[in-house]
Motif scaffolding. Sequence first.
Motif, PDB file in Angstrom:
ATOM      1  N   PHE A  27       0.859  -1.175   0.000  1.00  0.00           N
ATOM      2  CA  PHE A  27       0.000   0.000   0.000  1.00  0.00           C
ATOM      3  C   PHE A  27       0.900   1.231   0.000  1.00  0.00           C
ATOM      4  O   PHE A  27       1.741   1.383   0.885  1.00  0.00           O
ATOM      5  N   PHE A  28       0.715   2.108  -0.986  1.00  0.00           N
ATOM      6  CA  PHE A  28       1.561   3.278  -1.168  1.00  0.00           C
ATOM      7  C   PHE A  28       0.792   4.529  -0.752  1.00  0.00           C
ATOM      8  O   PHE A  28      -0.284   4.802  -1.281  1.00  0.00           O
ATOM      9  N   PHE A  29       1.380   5.266   0.200  1.00  0.00           N
ATOM     10  CA  PHE A  29       0.759   6.463   0.765  1.00  0.00           C
ATOM     11  C   PHE A  29       1.660   7.657   0.528  1.00  0.00           C
ATOM     12  O   PHE A  29       2.889   7.538   0.579  1.00  0.00           O
ATOM     13  N   TYR A  30       1.049   8.815   0.335  1.00  0.00           N
ATOM     14  CA  TYR A  30       1.824  10.047   0.328  1.00  0.00           C
ATOM     15  C   TYR A  30       1.882  10.532   1.773  1.00  0.00           C
ATOM     16  O   TYR A  30       0.855  10.800   2.391  1.00  0.00           O
ATOM     17  N   ASN A  31       3.085  10.615   2.325  1.00  0.00           N
ATOM     18  CA  ASN A  31       3.290  10.996   3.714  1.00  0.00           C
ATOM     19  C   ASN A  31       4.652  11.689   3.819  1.00  0.00           C
ATOM     20  O   ASN A  31       5.605  11.132   4.358  1.00  0.00           O
ATOM     21  N   PRO A  32       4.752  12.924   3.285  1.00  0.00           N
ATOM     22  CA  PRO A  32       6.064  13.562   3.132  1.00  0.00           C
ATOM     23  C   PRO A  32       6.810  13.826   4.437  1.00  0.00           C
ATOM     24  O   PRO A  32       8.037  13.814   4.458  1.00  0.00           O
ATOM     25  N   ASP A  33       6.090  14.057   5.508  1.00  0.00           N
ATOM     26  CA  ASP A  33       6.736  14.366   6.787  1.00  0.00           C
ATOM     27  C   ASP A  33       6.698  13.179   7.740  1.00  0.00           C
ATOM     28  O   ASP A  33       7.092  13.311   8.896  1.00  0.00           O
ATOM     29  N   SER A  34       6.195  12.049   7.266  1.00  0.00           N
ATOM     30  CA  SER A  34       6.040  10.842   8.084  1.00  0.00           C
ATOM     31  C   SER A  34       5.262  11.117   9.368  1.00  0.00           C
ATOM     32  O   SER A  34       5.524  10.516  10.397  1.00  0.00           O
ATOM     33  N   ASN A  35       4.295  12.044   9.281  1.00  0.00           N
ATOM     34  CA  ASN A  35       3.535  12.391  10.474  1.00  0.00           C
ATOM     35  C   ASN A  35       2.031  12.172  10.327  1.00  0.00           C
ATOM     36  O   ASN A  35       1.262  12.528  11.208  1.00  0.00           O
ATOM     37  N   VAL A  36       1.609  11.606   9.215  1.00  0.00           N
ATOM     38  CA  VAL A  36       0.190  11.329   9.044  1.00  0.00           C
ATOM     39  C   VAL A  36      -0.124  10.064   9.840  1.00  0.00           C
ATOM     40  O   VAL A  36       0.491   9.017   9.622  1.00  0.00           O
ATOM     41  N   PRO A  37      -1.059  10.161  10.790  1.00  0.00           N
ATOM     42  CA  PRO A  37      -1.391   8.978  11.591  1.00  0.00           C
ATOM     43  C   PRO A  37      -1.924   7.845  10.713  1.00  0.00           C
ATOM     44  O   PRO A  37      -2.596   8.101   9.706  1.00  0.00           O
ATOM     45  N   PRO A  38      -1.617   6.608  11.065  1.00  0.00           N
ATOM     46  CA  PRO A  38      -2.055   5.472  10.246  1.00  0.00           C
ATOM     47  C   PRO A  38      -3.554   5.464   9.944  1.00  0.00           C
ATOM     48  O   PRO A  38      -3.945   5.091   8.848  1.00  0.00           O
ATOM     49  N   ASP A  39      -4.375   5.919  10.880  1.00  0.00           N
ATOM     50  CA  ASP A  39      -5.825   5.904  10.644  1.00  0.00           C
ATOM     51  C   ASP A  39      -6.299   7.043   9.747  1.00  0.00           C
ATOM     52  O   ASP A  39      -7.473   7.135   9.432  1.00  0.00           O
ATOM     53  N   HIS A  40      -5.392   7.916   9.340  1.00  0.00           N
ATOM     54  CA  HIS A  40      -5.737   9.008   8.423  1.00  0.00           C
ATOM     55  C   HIS A  40      -5.102   8.830   7.042  1.00  0.00           C
ATOM     56  O   HIS A  40      -5.163   9.701   6.208  1.00  0.00           O
ATOM     57  N   ARG A  41      -4.492   7.698   6.821  1.00  0.00           N
ATOM     58  CA  ARG A  41      -3.841   7.440   5.533  1.00  0.00           C
ATOM     59  C   ARG A  41      -4.809   6.744   4.595  1.00  0.00           C
ATOM     60  O   ARG A  41      -5.615   5.921   5.000  1.00  0.00           O
ATOM     61  N   PHE A  42      -4.670   7.077   3.321  1.00  0.00           N
ATOM     62  CA  PHE A  42      -5.420   6.381   2.274  1.00  0.00           C
ATOM     63  C   PHE A  42      -4.457   6.192   1.111  1.00  0.00           C
ATOM     64  O   PHE A  42      -3.858   7.158   0.638  1.00  0.00           O
TER      65      PHE A  42
END
Length: 158
Positions: A27-42
């Motif tokens: 699963f590939f997520f855009y998370n540039p600062d590595s601070n998006v909580p897992p439950d807010h990722r799509f």
Amino acid sequence: MNESEISQYIIGTFEGVDVVVASGDSFFFYNPDSNVPPDHRFPFVTLVTSDINDQFSNLNRPTVFRLNIGISKQTFRSLFGELSHPSGRDSAAISGENSSDYDFTALDQIMPHPVYGRMLWVCVLNPSEETFETKVRQLLAEAYDLAVSKHKRRVARR
């Protein structure tokens, strides 16, 4: 192309991408600062290798995988025509309820995702080098751009 080559392409081409691997699926997520909580990722792209979540593509065949890509409504329409309402026949076909319109087991063909087509996801099983170069790269870039745009809007609302 195989799953590893596609995964490396995505990670090497697009900045700020996190990959989560679970049960052999990526699963590939855009998370540039590595601070998006897992439950807010799509995810904006997934690589699926088994029939655990759906059986439409018969992914239990040796070396068969499905690349799934979330794209814009405009691009989806340009590929497959107008979306109908959920009660319509086309929507049923796109959601996998009527597979007579698409052979979801066919290799190297861009088609609506068998379950998430209504959500503007496309898929391709085992894309060839040619399909990857002429079609998939562009779809991946669009999916990434959409993910970046959504992320920026989310950050701006804070």
